[in-house]
Motif scaffolding. Sequence first.
Motif, PDB file in Angstrom:
ATOM      1  N   ALA A 132       0.833  -1.204   0.000  1.00 25.55           N
ATOM      2  CA  ALA A 132       0.000   0.000   0.000  1.00 25.55           C
ATOM      3  C   ALA A 132       0.866   1.252   0.000  1.00 25.55           C
ATOM      4  O   ALA A 132       0.540   2.251  -0.652  1.00 25.55           O
ATOM      5  N   GLY A 133       2.003   1.208   0.730  1.00 23.47           N
ATOM      6  CA  GLY A 133       2.913   2.349   0.733  1.00 23.47           C
ATOM      7  C   GLY A 133       3.451   2.649  -0.652  1.00 23.47           C
ATOM      8  O   GLY A 133       3.512   3.808  -1.073  1.00 23.47           O
ATOM      9  N   TYR A 134       3.820   1.588  -1.393  1.00 24.85           N
ATOM     10  CA  TYR A 134       4.294   1.778  -2.770  1.00 24.85           C
ATOM     11  C   TYR A 134       3.164   2.292  -3.665  1.00 24.85           C
ATOM     12  O   TYR A 134       3.373   3.159  -4.525  1.00 24.85           O
ATOM     13  N   ALA A 135       1.965   1.764  -3.461  1.00 23.15           N
ATOM     14  CA  ALA A 135       0.822   2.216  -4.260  1.00 23.15           C
ATOM     15  C   ALA A 135       0.561   3.702  -4.035  1.00 23.15           C
ATOM     16  O   ALA A 135       0.285   4.453  -4.981  1.00 23.15           O
ATOM     17  N   TYR A 136       0.655   4.164  -2.778  1.00 23.99           N
ATOM     18  CA  TYR A 136       0.451   5.581  -2.481  1.00 23.99           C
ATOM     19  C   TYR A 136       1.532   6.439  -3.122  1.00 23.99           C
ATOM     20  O   TYR A 136       1.293   7.583  -3.510  1.00 23.99           O
ATOM     21  N   LEU A 137       2.753   5.879  -3.235  1.00 28.78           N
ATOM     22  CA  LEU A 137       3.833   6.588  -3.907  1.00 28.78           C
ATOM     23  C   LEU A 137       3.473   6.817  -5.377  1.00 28.78           C
ATOM     24  O   LEU A 137       3.692   7.905  -5.930  1.00 28.78           O
ATOM     25  N   LYS A 138       2.896   5.812  -6.010  1.00 29.98           N
ATOM     26  CA  LYS A 138       2.472   5.934  -7.407  1.00 29.98           C
ATOM     27  C   LYS A 138       1.270   6.860  -7.539  1.00 29.98           C
ATOM     28  O   LYS A 138       1.133   7.567  -8.554  1.00 29.98           O
ATOM     29  N   VAL A 139       0.396   6.862  -6.531  1.00 23.66           N
ATOM     30  CA  VAL A 139      -0.740   7.796  -6.536  1.00 23.66           C
ATOM     31  C   VAL A 139      -0.230   9.231  -6.532  1.00 23.66           C
ATOM     32  O   VAL A 139      -0.730  10.086  -7.276  1.00 23.66           O
ATOM     33  N   ARG A 140       0.777   9.482  -5.702  1.00 23.49           N
ATOM     34  CA  ARG A 140       1.348  10.828  -5.646  1.00 23.49           C
ATOM     35  C   ARG A 140       1.960  11.203  -6.989  1.00 23.49           C
ATOM     36  O   ARG A 140       1.817  12.336  -7.461  1.00 23.49           O
ATOM     37  N   GLU A 141       2.626  10.245  -7.623  1.00 26.60           N
ATOM     38  CA  GLU A 141       3.217  10.490  -8.935  1.00 26.60           C
ATOM     39  C   GLU A 141       2.149  10.830  -9.963  1.00 26.60           C
ATOM     40  O   GLU A 141       2.295  11.785 -10.741  1.00 26.60           O
ATOM     41  N   LEU A 142       1.062  10.054  -9.971  1.00 24.25           N
ATOM     42  CA  LEU A 142      -0.025  10.312 -10.920  1.00 24.25           C
ATOM     43  C   LEU A 142      -0.704  11.648 -10.639  1.00 24.25           C
ATOM     44  O   LEU A 142      -1.095  12.367 -11.572  1.00 24.25           O
ATOM     45  N   SER A 143      -0.858  11.987  -9.367  1.00 24.61           N
ATOM     46  CA  SER A 143      -1.476  13.273  -9.016  1.00 24.61           C
ATOM     47  C   SER A 143      -0.631  14.433  -9.509  1.00 24.61           C
ATOM     48  O   SER A 143      -1.164  15.438 -10.014  1.00 24.61           O
ATOM     49  N   LEU A 144       0.688  14.320  -9.383  1.00 26.19           N
ATOM     50  CA  LEU A 144       1.583  15.372  -9.853  1.00 26.19           C
ATOM     51  C   LEU A 144       1.562  15.485 -11.374  1.00 26.19           C
ATOM     52  O   LEU A 144       1.838  16.559 -11.927  1.00 26.19           O
ATOM     53  N   LEU A 145       1.216  14.388 -12.051  1.00 25.58           N
ATOM     54  CA  LEU A 145       1.096  14.415 -13.514  1.00 25.58           C
ATOM     55  C   LEU A 145      -0.237  15.013 -13.959  1.00 25.58           C
ATOM     56  O   LEU A 145      -0.461  15.198 -15.161  1.00 25.58           O
ATOM     57  N   GLY A 146      -1.133  15.270 -12.989  1.00 26.95           N
ATOM     58  CA  GLY A 146      -2.406  15.895 -13.315  1.00 26.95           C
ATOM     59  C   GLY A 146      -3.568  14.944 -13.483  1.00 26.95           C
ATOM     60  O   GLY A 146      -4.651  15.353 -13.925  1.00 26.95           O
ATOM     61  N   GLU A 147      -3.398  13.669 -13.121  1.00 32.70           N
ATOM     62  CA  GLU A 147      -4.490  12.707 -13.224  1.00 32.70           C
ATOM     63  C   GLU A 147      -5.531  12.966 -12.136  1.00 32.70           C
ATOM     64  O   GLU A 147      -5.182  13.143 -10.963  1.00 32.70           O
ATOM     65  N   PRO A 148      -6.821  13.002 -12.496  1.00 33.98           N
ATOM     66  CA  PRO A 148      -7.866  13.211 -11.472  1.00 33.98           C
ATOM     67  C   PRO A 148      -7.984  12.007 -10.547  1.00 33.98           C
ATOM     68  O   PRO A 148      -7.716  10.865 -10.952  1.00 33.98           O
ATOM     69  N   ALA A 149      -8.381  12.267  -9.322  1.00 30.79           N
ATOM     70  CA  ALA A 149      -8.458  11.209  -8.305  1.00 30.79           C
ATOM     71  C   ALA A 149      -9.418  10.100  -8.726  1.00 30.79           C
ATOM     72  O   ALA A 149      -9.142   8.911  -8.495  1.00 30.79           O
ATOM     73  N   TRP A 150     -10.565  10.464  -9.334  1.00 29.79           N
ATOM     74  CA  TRP A 150     -11.561   9.454  -9.669  1.00 29.79           C
ATOM     75  C   TRP A 150     -11.004   8.445 -10.675  1.00 29.79           C
ATOM     76  O   TRP A 150     -11.290   7.239 -10.587  1.00 29.79           O
ATOM     77  N   ARG A 151     -10.160   8.922 -11.615  1.00 34.86           N
ATOM     78  CA  ARG A 151      -9.610   8.022 -12.628  1.00 34.86           C
ATOM     79  C   ARG A 151      -8.581   7.075 -12.012  1.00 34.86           C
ATOM     80  O   ARG A 151      -8.493   5.898 -12.375  1.00 34.86           O
ATOM     81  N   ILE A 152      -7.796   7.581 -11.057  1.00 35.71           N
ATOM     82  CA  ILE A 152      -6.806   6.743 -10.369  1.00 35.71           C
ATOM     83  C   ILE A 152      -7.514   5.619  -9.614  1.00 35.71           C
ATOM     84  O   ILE A 152      -7.130   4.446  -9.705  1.00 35.71           O
ATOM     85  N   VAL A 153      -8.564   5.977  -8.877  1.00 36.65           N
ATOM     86  CA  VAL A 153      -9.290   4.979  -8.090  1.00 36.65           C
ATOM     87  C   VAL A 153     -10.055   4.024  -8.998  1.00 36.65           C
ATOM     88  O   VAL A 153     -10.135   2.819  -8.727  1.00 36.65           O
ATOM     89  N   PHE A 154     -10.606   4.554 -10.095  1.00 33.26           N
ATOM     90  CA  PHE A 154     -11.391   3.696 -10.999  1.00 33.26           C
ATOM     91  C   PHE A 154     -10.524   2.606 -11.606  1.00 33.26           C
ATOM     92  O   PHE A 154     -10.916   1.427 -11.621  1.00 33.26           O
ATOM     93  N   TYR A 155      -9.357   2.966 -12.130  1.00 38.14           N
ATOM     94  CA  TYR A 155      -8.509   1.959 -12.772  1.00 38.14           C
ATOM     95  C   TYR A 155      -7.937   0.970 -11.756  1.00 38.14           C
ATOM     96  O   TYR A 155      -7.732  -0.204 -12.076  1.00 38.14           O
ATOM     97  N   PHE A 156      -7.706   1.433 -10.537  1.00 32.11           N
ATOM     98  CA  PHE A 156      -7.303   0.507  -9.482  1.00 32.11           C
ATOM     99  C   PHE A 156      -8.430  -0.475  -9.184  1.00 32.11           C
ATOM    100  O   PHE A 156      -8.217  -1.685  -9.093  1.00 32.11           O
ATOM    101  N   SER A 157      -9.645   0.042  -9.030  1.00 37.20           N
ATOM    102  CA  SER A 157     -10.794  -0.816  -8.745  1.00 37.20           C
ATOM    103  C   SER A 157     -11.028  -1.813  -9.864  1.00 37.20           C
ATOM    104  O   SER A 157     -11.302  -3.002  -9.612  1.00 37.20           O
ATOM    105  N   LEU A 158     -10.916  -1.351 -11.106  1.00 34.89           N
ATOM    106  CA  LEU A 158     -11.137  -2.218 -12.260  1.00 34.89           C
ATOM    107  C   LEU A 158     -10.080  -3.321 -12.319  1.00 34.89           C
ATOM    108  O   LEU A 158     -10.406  -4.502 -12.539  1.00 34.89           O
ATOM    109  N   THR A 159      -8.818  -2.955 -12.101  1.00 37.88           N
ATOM    110  CA  THR A 159      -7.740  -3.947 -12.126  1.00 37.88           C
ATOM    111  C   THR A 159      -7.925  -4.979 -11.027  1.00 37.88           C
ATOM    112  O   THR A 159      -7.801  -6.198 -11.262  1.00 37.88           O
ATOM    113  N   ALA A 160      -8.215  -4.514  -9.813  1.00 36.10           N
ATOM    114  CA  ALA A 160      -8.397  -5.436  -8.688  1.00 36.10           C
ATOM    115  C   ALA A 160      -9.587  -6.359  -8.915  1.00 36.10           C
ATOM    116  O   ALA A 160      -9.543  -7.549  -8.577  1.00 36.10           O
TER     117      ALA A 160
END
Length: 282
Positions: free
Chosen positions: A160-188
């Motif tokens: 989870a710590g590594y996943a949050y690191l990637k979340v921070r990376e995606l957020s800095l790239l400008g990805e919206p939170a809903w898209r980050i969570v959606f693709y995580f949910s879909l993959t899982a």
Amino acid sequence: MQQDKLGSGWMVVAAFFLTLMGAGVKTAGNRFGMHLYELVFWRMAAGVVILGGHALWHKRDFCTRYPKQHLWRSLAGTAALLLFFYGMLHLPLGTAVTLNYTSPFFLALLSVLLLKERPPLRVWLALSAGMAGVVVLLQPSFSAGQTWDALLCLASGAGAGYAYLKVRELSLLGEPAWRIVFYFSLTAAVVSAVAATAAGWHAPDWQSLPVLLGIGISATLGQLALTRAYHVGRKFTVSALSYLTVVLSALLGAAFFGETLGGWDVAGMILVILAGIAGSLR
């Protein structure tokens, strides 16, 4: 804009629903014999339907310019979730939740190792105290012959710590939170569905279906409340209140599942909670 009167109190709501999710996982595993792949699927399917439906309704764009980053974040999050559910099925609920809540410590450690960040001394002290709490908390599990179970659940915090690191990376790239969570949910959901198909599904009945739906709904409501808390509440207060999930899980485990916590368990939990709160100070 009208001020949200509940404010940081949304984290209390989140802790309540996330504790209910844990109770649902424990019940479905113990009472209905369902394995973790099925449970993770039911947990994530609700997120896919709700987030996907909301995005379609508002005609949001599902396309992303960062599929590789989403893939790594989603796979890390999926692995962490599978390990966390494994821990909840094999360890006392409070212990499993506490080990999973080590993710902030692993996030800090990975930030140093991978991003070469230099946290202040206070963060190092909190990290050391948190890890000491983990060592103390693991003692009862080792003594009870649950070494492997405890280490796998601890690995969920690292994932989870590594996943949050990637979340921070995606957020800095400008990805919206809903898209980050959606693709995580879909993959899982997809990964767990494939694994559940290989392991064998248990057909839901009128007894198990409410529990399974409860897992997905309570987890989604908990996530929404958590997001709201960080949006409108005070960051330090919200971070401190997030550890209420540990306390509620321990109490619920004792009340409904006959789980007992010894002195080492309580001491380890307190160390982890205090270290997490100290690490969230400004």
